[in-house]
Write a protein that holds these residues in place. Sequence first.
Motif, short mmCIF file in Angstrom:
data_model
loop_
_atom_site.label_atom_id
_atom_site.label_comp_id
_atom_site.label_asym_id
_atom_site.label_seq_id
_atom_site.Cartn_x
_atom_site.Cartn_y
_atom_site.Cartn_z
N LEU A 16 -38.94 -31.21 -29.78
CA LEU A 16 -38.32 -31.86 -30.72
C LEU A 16 -38.84 -32.02 -31.96
N SER A 17 -40.23 -31.50 -32.13
CA SER A 17 -41.07 -31.45 -33.21
C SER A 17 -40.68 -30.62 -34.20
N ASP A 18 -39.84 -29.74 -34.11
CA ASP A 18 -39.55 -28.52 -35.02
C ASP A 18 -38.27 -28.53 -35.66
N GLU A 19 -38.25 -28.30 -36.99
CA GLU A 19 -36.84 -28.54 -37.83
C GLU A 19 -35.73 -27.60 -37.44
N ASN A 20 -36.41 -26.19 -37.16
CA ASN A 20 -35.22 -25.23 -36.47
C ASN A 20 -34.83 -25.79 -35.41
N ARG A 21 -35.55 -26.24 -34.39
CA ARG A 21 -34.93 -26.77 -33.00
C ARG A 21 -34.11 -27.84 -33.21
N LEU A 22 -34.19 -28.79 -34.18
CA LEU A 22 -33.43 -29.82 -34.45
C LEU A 22 -32.16 -29.46 -34.58
N GLN A 23 -32.09 -28.34 -35.60
CA GLN A 23 -31.02 -27.66 -36.29
C GLN A 23 -30.22 -27.17 -35.03
N ILE A 24 -30.91 -26.63 -34.26
CA ILE A 24 -30.20 -26.11 -32.82
C ILE A 24 -29.61 -26.99 -32.33
N LEU A 25 -30.22 -28.15 -31.87
CA LEU A 25 -29.48 -29.09 -31.10
C LEU A 25 -28.27 -29.83 -31.77
N LEU A 33 -29.17 -20.17 -39.10
CA LEU A 33 -30.46 -20.19 -39.32
C LEU A 33 -30.99 -19.34 -39.94
N ALA A 34 -31.97 -19.60 -40.80
CA ALA A 34 -32.75 -18.31 -41.77
C ALA A 34 -33.96 -18.07 -40.96
N ILE A 35 -33.67 -17.41 -39.71
CA ILE A 35 -34.85 -16.97 -38.72
C ILE A 35 -34.38 -15.65 -38.19
N SER A 36 -35.51 -15.05 -37.37
CA SER A 36 -34.83 -13.84 -36.85
C SER A 36 -34.73 -13.87 -35.35
N GLN A 37 -34.27 -13.04 -34.93
CA GLN A 37 -33.67 -13.05 -33.33
C GLN A 37 -34.87 -13.38 -32.52
N PRO A 38 -36.04 -12.89 -32.80
CA PRO A 38 -37.26 -13.06 -31.85
C PRO A 38 -37.58 -14.46 -31.95
N THR A 39 -37.65 -15.05 -33.30
CA THR A 39 -37.87 -16.51 -33.30
C THR A 39 -36.74 -17.28 -32.90
N LEU A 40 -35.51 -16.94 -32.92
CA LEU A 40 -34.53 -17.82 -32.13
C LEU A 40 -34.81 -17.88 -30.55
N SER A 41 -35.24 -16.59 -30.09
CA SER A 41 -35.53 -16.56 -28.77
C SER A 41 -36.55 -17.52 -28.13
N HIS A 42 -37.65 -17.49 -29.21
CA HIS A 42 -38.89 -18.18 -28.96
C HIS A 42 -38.21 -19.80 -29.00
N HIS A 43 -37.52 -20.37 -29.89
CA HIS A 43 -37.20 -21.77 -30.11
C HIS A 43 -36.05 -22.03 -28.85
N MET A 44 -35.52 -21.12 -28.53
CA MET A 44 -34.56 -21.32 -27.35
C MET A 44 -35.38 -21.31 -25.92
N ARG A 45 -36.42 -20.77 -25.74
CA ARG A 45 -37.15 -20.85 -24.77
C ARG A 45 -37.83 -22.25 -24.48
N VAL A 46 -38.50 -22.55 -25.69
CA VAL A 46 -38.91 -24.00 -25.72
C VAL A 46 -38.04 -25.09 -25.20
N LEU A 47 -36.78 -25.14 -26.09
CA LEU A 47 -35.55 -25.79 -25.60
C LEU A 47 -35.25 -25.94 -24.06
N VAL A 48 -35.15 -24.73 -23.62
CA VAL A 48 -34.91 -24.47 -22.29
C VAL A 48 -35.88 -25.19 -21.37
#
Length: 91
Positions: A13-22, A39-54
């Motif tokens: 929960l401590s990342d701005e992008n992950r909060l936007q995703i949620l 989001l203004a991020i790349s596909q690999p960065t999204l994959s990383h954020h999604m792995r953290v959230l999962v």
Amino acid sequence: MDYRNDAKLFKALSDENRLQILAQLNAEEKCACVLLEKLAISQPTLSHHMRVLVDARLVECRREGKWMYYSLRRGAKEELSGIIEAYMACP
């Protein structure tokens, strides 16, 4: 209290992008391609954020063809609320 798992949850929960995703997933399931458009991020960065959230058990994913679809895990909101209440109740 399970401090290790709770720390993983709070880290997620401590990342701005992950909060936007949620926030985007709050209403409905979304394809990774739709999340990338917002989001203004790349596909690999999204994959990383999604792995953290999962891994934090906030989000579930499913594959349909070549696309990944993400949604909030059922019961995640209530669990998170309970964890926060438990810490706030500590002396």
